[in-house]
Design an enzyme around this catalytic site. Sequence first.
Site, PDB file in Angstrom:
ATOM      1  N   ASP A 153       5.568  -6.467   5.666  1.00 13.69           N
ATOM      2  CA  ASP A 153       6.008  -5.858   6.880  1.00 13.69           C
ATOM      3  C   ASP A 153       7.443  -5.275   6.485  1.00 13.69           C
ATOM      4  OD1 ASP A 153       7.032  -4.641   9.438  1.00 13.69           O
ATOM      5  OD2 ASP A 153       5.522  -5.989  10.377  1.00 13.69           O
TER       6      ASP A 153
ATOM      7  N   SER B 275      -0.284  14.963  11.900  1.00 12.87           N
ATOM      8  CA  SER B 275      -0.585  16.265  11.463  1.00 12.87           C
ATOM      9  C   SER B 275      -1.858  16.721  11.950  1.00 12.87           C
ATOM     10  CB  SER B 275      -0.370  16.655   9.941  1.00 12.87           C
ATOM     11  OG  SER B 275       0.805  16.124   9.652  1.00 12.87           O
TER      12      SER B 275
ATOM     13  N   LYS C 206      13.337   9.904   8.300  1.00 12.22           N
ATOM     14  CA  LYS C 206      12.891  10.418   6.979  1.00 12.22           C
ATOM     15  C   LYS C 206      14.092  10.779   6.307  1.00 12.22           C
ATOM     16  CE  LYS C 206       8.706   9.910   6.563  1.00 12.22           C
ATOM     17  NZ  LYS C 206       7.895   9.130   5.581  1.00 12.22           N
TER      18      LYS C 206
ATOM     19  N   ARG D 190       0.461  -4.365   7.240  1.00 17.46           N
ATOM     20  CA  ARG D 190       1.250  -5.323   8.154  1.00 17.46           C
ATOM     21  C   ARG D 190       0.518  -6.413   8.772  1.00 17.46           C
ATOM     22  NH1 ARG D 190       2.470  -0.480  10.054  1.00 17.46           N
ATOM     23  NH2 ARG D 190       1.101  -0.734  12.205  1.00 17.46           N
TER      24      ARG D 190
ATOM     25  N   ILE E 183      -2.176   9.135   4.099  1.00 21.49           N
ATOM     26  CA  ILE E 183      -1.591   9.528   2.727  1.00 21.49           C
ATOM     27  C   ILE E 183      -1.866   8.257   1.774  1.00 21.49           C
ATOM     28  CG2 ILE E 183       0.299  10.227   1.443  1.00 21.49           C
ATOM     29  CD1 ILE E 183       1.289  11.590   3.679  1.00 21.49           C
TER      30      ILE E 183
ATOM     31  N   PRO F  42       6.043  16.025   1.679  1.00 25.18           N
ATOM     32  CA  PRO F  42       5.009  17.124   1.906  1.00 25.18           C
ATOM     33  C   PRO F  42       5.304  17.719   3.170  1.00 25.18           C
ATOM     34  CG  PRO F  42       4.218  14.745   1.769  1.00 25.18           C
ATOM     35  CD  PRO F  42       5.794  14.696   1.737  1.00 25.18           C
TER      36      PRO F  42
ATOM     37  N   TYR G 117      11.829  11.109  14.259  1.00 29.38           N
ATOM     38  CA  TYR G 117      10.944  11.097  13.116  1.00 29.38           C
ATOM     39  C   TYR G 117      11.686  11.683  11.740  1.00 29.38           C
ATOM     40  CZ  TYR G 117       7.476  11.992   9.645  1.00 29.38           C
ATOM     41  OH  TYR G 117       6.655  11.980   8.235  1.00 29.38           O
TER      42      TYR G 117
ATOM     43  N   VAL H 132       0.269  17.631   6.648  1.00 28.41           N
ATOM     44  CA  VAL H 132      -0.509  17.144   5.768  1.00 28.41           C
ATOM     45  C   VAL H 132      -1.967  17.135   6.520  1.00 28.41           C
ATOM     46  CG1 VAL H 132      -1.719  15.058   4.446  1.00 28.41           C
ATOM     47  CG2 VAL H 132       0.915  15.670   4.637  1.00 28.41           C
TER      48      VAL H 132
ATOM     49  N   SER I 197       5.478   3.990   6.386  1.00 23.96           N
ATOM     50  CA  SER I 197       6.449   4.397   7.250  1.00 23.96           C
ATOM     51  C   SER I 197       6.354   4.018   8.732  1.00 23.96           C
ATOM     52  CB  SER I 197       6.534   5.926   7.277  1.00 23.96           C
ATOM     53  OG  SER I 197       7.513   6.327   7.840  1.00 23.96           O
TER      54      SER I 197
END
Length: 331
Positions: free
Chosen positions: A55, A192, A152, A33, A13, A177, A148, A180, A77
Amino acid sequence: MTNVLVTGGSGYIGGWCVLALRDAGYAVRTTVRDLAREPRIHATLGADVQVVRADLHSDEGWPEAVAGCDFVLHVASPTLTQVPRDDDEMVRPAVDGTLRVLRASHEAGVRRVVLTSAIGAIAYGHPPRDTPFTEQDWTNIGAGVAPYQKSKTLAERAAWDFVATEGHGLELATVNPTAVLGPVLGPGYSPSLNSIAAMLDGSAPALLKFATGYVDVRDVAGLHLLAMTAPAAAGERFIATAGHSLWQRDIAAILRARLGDRAAKVPTREMPLAVARGLAKVNPQMRALRLILGRNLDATSAKAERLLGWKPRPIEETIAETAESLLTLPK
C-alpha cells in the site's frame, strides 16, 4: 526471465502494462492494496502474474514486492471517490508512496524505475500559449491547480530529487500521458473514459469547451516498456500523446461518424463558457476543470518518437474502440 514489478496492476494503465510485459516475455509481479483483487487480476491478466500486497500509505510489503526485480513500473497512484477536503489527502500519499517505491527499489538493486506521471505535471497553471507543451515544462502548482495535478507534479519532482540526492545508481524515467483512452479490461476504468461514457449514455447535457491531448492506453503501456529498456531513456521524461489536442466537440463528431445510431445520445451543443465557469465555482466535479475551460492544452510527443521510436496509433481509431468497448460493458 527478467523480473518486473508493476505497482497497481488492478488499475487501467497498470493492467495494460502487465499485459504488454507478459506478451514481451517478462516475469511480472504486481501490487494491490487488497489481496481480494487477486482472483480478478488472474482472470483478466493471466494466472502466471504474481500478486503481492503493498500500500502506498505504508512501508510494509515494499521490500518483498521489489525483491529480485530488475525493473519497476510505478503506475499506482492514490485515488479518491470524492473531491478531497484538503489537497494533502491526495498529495501526501502520492509523494510518500513514490518515495517508498523508489527507496525500496534502490535498496533492492533495481536497475531502473519508470514512473507513470501525467500531463498534469506539465501543462497546468500556465498562461495561454500557442505552442505545444514539452517535457521542459512543469505545472505551476502556485496557480491553484486541482489536487490531482498538484499530486502528480510534486510526486514526480520528489522522484527526480530522490534519484539526484539519495538513489545513486538507480535510473529513473517518467511517462507523462495526456488523457488515456482505449479498450477497457473490465468495469473499473480510467477517469479519462468517463467523458466518453457520459457522451454515449446521454448523461452529459452539453459539451465542455476545452482541448487536451489523448492517447491509447496500449501505446502508453508500450512507451513504458521502451522507457524501461532503452539506454537513451534513463534520466528522461516522455510525453505520451497521439497527434494534436482535441476539443470535446471534435470527439463528439468522431463518435457520431464512427458509431452512427449508437451515438444518438452524444451531445451536439457546446455549453457556453460563462455557464461552465459559473458551474465550476459551485460544482465540486466541475471545479477541477476551472483552469482549463476555454483553453487548449496541446502537447507534443516528438521526444518519445525521436529518441525511442515510439509511434502511437491514430487517435480516431482509439476513440472508436473506446466507445465500442464501453458499449459492451454489462449495464
